[in-house]
Design a protein around this motif. Structure first.
Motif, PDB file in Angstrom:
ATOM      1  N   ILE A 145      -1.825 -11.775  11.084  1.00 41.42           N
ATOM      2  CA  ILE A 145      -0.597 -11.347  11.760  1.00 41.42           C
ATOM      3  C   ILE A 145       0.614 -11.913  11.027  1.00 41.42           C
ATOM      4  O   ILE A 145       1.584 -11.208  10.732  1.00 41.42           O
ATOM      5  N   THR A 146       0.562 -13.211  10.716  1.00 45.68           N
ATOM      6  CA  THR A 146       1.667 -13.859  10.006  1.00 45.68           C
ATOM      7  C   THR A 146       1.861 -13.233   8.625  1.00 45.68           C
ATOM      8  O   THR A 146       2.992 -12.979   8.199  1.00 45.68           O
ATOM      9  N   ALA A 147       0.750 -12.954   7.930  1.00 42.77           N
ATOM     10  CA  ALA A 147       0.857 -12.357   6.598  1.00 42.77           C
ATOM     11  C   ALA A 147       1.491 -10.979   6.655  1.00 42.77           C
ATOM     12  O   ALA A 147       2.324 -10.622   5.801  1.00 42.77           O
ATOM     13  N   THR A 148       1.143 -10.186   7.669  1.00 42.22           N
ATOM     14  CA  THR A 148       1.716  -8.844   7.796  1.00 42.22           C
ATOM     15  C   THR A 148       3.214  -8.914   8.049  1.00 42.22           C
ATOM     16  O   THR A 148       4.001  -8.161   7.457  1.00 42.22           O
ATOM     17  N   MET A 149       3.649  -9.825   8.926  1.00 39.35           N
ATOM     18  CA  MET A 149       5.074  -9.952   9.215  1.00 39.35           C
ATOM     19  C   MET A 149       5.846 -10.451   7.989  1.00 39.35           C
ATOM     20  O   MET A 149       6.961 -10.007   7.716  1.00 39.35           O
ATOM     21  N   ARG A 150       5.249 -11.355   7.235  1.00 39.03           N
ATOM     22  CA  ARG A 150       5.910 -11.825   6.005  1.00 39.03           C
ATOM     23  C   ARG A 150       6.029 -10.687   4.993  1.00 39.03           C
ATOM     24  O   ARG A 150       7.046 -10.558   4.302  1.00 39.03           O
ATOM     25  N   SER A 151       4.988  -9.857   4.903  1.00 39.24           N
ATOM     26  CA  SER A 151       5.043  -8.718   3.980  1.00 39.24           C
ATOM     27  C   SER A 151       6.108  -7.723   4.406  1.00 39.24           C
ATOM     28  O   SER A 151       6.830  -7.165   3.560  1.00 39.24           O
ATOM     29  N   LEU A 152       6.214  -7.489   5.721  1.00 40.09           N
ATOM     30  CA  LEU A 152       7.260  -6.593   6.205  1.00 40.09           C
ATOM     31  C   LEU A 152       8.646  -7.155   5.905  1.00 40.09           C
ATOM     32  O   LEU A 152       9.568  -6.414   5.548  1.00 40.09           O
ATOM     33  N   SER A 153       8.809  -8.463   6.050  1.00 41.21           N
ATOM     34  CA  SER A 153      10.100  -9.085   5.759  1.00 41.21           C
ATOM     35  C   SER A 153      10.444  -8.934   4.281  1.00 41.21           C
ATOM     36  O   SER A 153      11.599  -8.653   3.921  1.00 41.21           O
ATOM     37  N   LEU A 154       9.446  -9.113   3.411  1.00 42.72           N
ATOM     38  CA  LEU A 154       9.679  -8.924   1.975  1.00 42.72           C
ATOM     39  C   LEU A 154      10.048  -7.477   1.674  1.00 42.72           C
ATOM     40  O   LEU A 154      10.931  -7.201   0.850  1.00 42.72           O
ATOM     41  N   ALA A 155       9.363  -6.536   2.343  1.00 46.91           N
ATOM     42  CA  ALA A 155       9.678  -5.118   2.140  1.00 46.91           C
ATOM     43  C   ALA A 155      11.097  -4.810   2.610  1.00 46.91           C
ATOM     44  O   ALA A 155      11.814  -4.037   1.977  1.00 46.91           O
ATOM     45  N   ALA A 156      11.504  -5.425   3.723  1.00 43.64           N
ATOM     46  CA  ALA A 156      12.857  -5.198   4.237  1.00 43.64           C
ATOM     47  C   ALA A 156      13.900  -5.716   3.256  1.00 43.64           C
ATOM     48  O   ALA A 156      14.905  -5.047   2.996  1.00 43.64           O
ATOM     49  N   ARG A 157      13.674  -6.889   2.707  1.00 43.42           N
ATOM     50  CA  ARG A 157      14.648  -7.451   1.765  1.00 43.42           C
ATOM     51  C   ARG A 157      14.583  -6.753   0.408  1.00 43.42           C
ATOM     52  O   ARG A 157      15.533  -6.794  -0.371  1.00 43.42           O
ATOM     53  N   GLY A 158      13.444  -6.098   0.129  1.00 44.88           N
ATOM     54  CA  GLY A 158      13.323  -5.355  -1.119  1.00 44.88           C
ATOM     55  C   GLY A 158      13.844  -3.933  -1.043  1.00 44.88           C
ATOM     56  O   GLY A 158      13.973  -3.264  -2.062  1.00 44.88           O
ATOM     57  N   GLY A 159      14.123  -3.450   0.187  1.00 44.62           N
ATOM     58  CA  GLY A 159      14.725  -2.130   0.333  1.00 44.62           C
ATOM     59  C   GLY A 159      13.751  -0.998   0.590  1.00 44.62           C
ATOM     60  O   GLY A 159      14.122   0.169   0.442  1.00 44.62           O
TER      61      GLY A 159
END
Length: 256
Positions: free
Chosen positions: A101-115
């Motif tokens: 769960i934590t890994a998925t949210m971190r990946s989503l955060s990276l995707a958000a900051r990456g555009g």
């Protein structure tokens, strides 16, 4: 160097220095501007309770999405839009492994900051599992939504948060940057979150269903077949893993 003038002076003119050309700004789409890291300090965020019903009955979880203004250049003009930059799902809410769960949210955060968060969330909606459909929310026709997994249900709920914030449309598609600029400016002027315009035909979907509501009819054009009514809450029963299970609210199952 001196110059001798031998003819009659009939007029004069002061030489003007040619003004330097104003440099034009290079276009930089604020939707794809990379944000190196989450900025320090406080960010504006939306915290939402998500309710869904799956093989293990009804569950309620909490999700937090942070937003920040991002600058860019469109057609030579500096503009500002609002973008999601952080997704947070407090651990301990589900029986699933917290690390995933934590890994998925971190990946989503990276995707958000990456555009590219729009594509990332849409991809999560395709995740399926072997525990049957998960009921979460209502569509624009006030019919129950069924998803292929808990991950897909949570991803749909994230899309609804971004829709109500004005970042996505009702179908989960990216809103054009020009509209995002207008919505952010309007939000700053009025001091409140964006709400659908009067001409917006798609109303935001509801992420929670109430247990005391009248049982819905069979979803049109999709969804599992209704095989009866729940003895506990009189909600609809559908077949899950070969067993009649309540999807209206209480999660009752004939197989226990």
């Amino acid at each position: 160097m001196a110059v001798e003038i031998k003819s009659k002076i009939v007029g004069y003119r002061i030489k003007q220095e040619q003004a330097a050309p104003v440099p034009t700004l290079q276009d930089e789409n604020p939707l794809t501007v990379r944000i190196p890291s989450r900025p320090e300090g406080t960010l504006e965020a939306v915290s939402e309770k998500i309710s869904y019903v799956g093989a293990e009955g009804r569950k309620k979880v909490y999700l937090l999405v942070s937003f920040m203004p991002v600058e860019g250049v469109v057609e030579g003009k500096r503009v500002v839009i609002e973008r999601p930059v952080e997704f947070f799902f407090p651990s301990g809410q589900l029986s699933s492994e917290h690390q995933w769960i934590t890994a998925t949210m971190r990946s989503l955060s990276l995707a958000a900051r990456g555009g590219y968060v729009t594509q990332a969330v849409a991809d999560l909606r395709k995740v399926a599992w072997d525990k049957g459909l998960v009921r979460c929310g209502m569509n624009r026709w006030n019919k129950p939504m069924f998803h292929d997994s808990e991950v897909a249900a949570i991803a749909w709920s994230i899309q609804q948060i971004l829709y109500r914030r004005g970042f996505l449309d009702a179908d989960g598609n990216q809103v054009p940057v020009e509209e995002l600029v207008e919505r952010h400016a309007r939000r700053i002027a009025h001091g409140h979150a964006w709400q659908p315009e009067a001409g917006d035909t798609a109303a935001p979907a509801v992420t929670e269903t109430t247990t005391d509501a009248a049982p819905e009819k069979k979803p049109e054009g999709g969804g599992p077949a209704i095989v009866g009514h729940c003895p506990e809450c009189r909600g609809e029963l559908i077949m899950m893993d070969g067993c009649p299970t309540c999807y209206a609210g209480c999660g009752w199952s004939k197989c226990g």
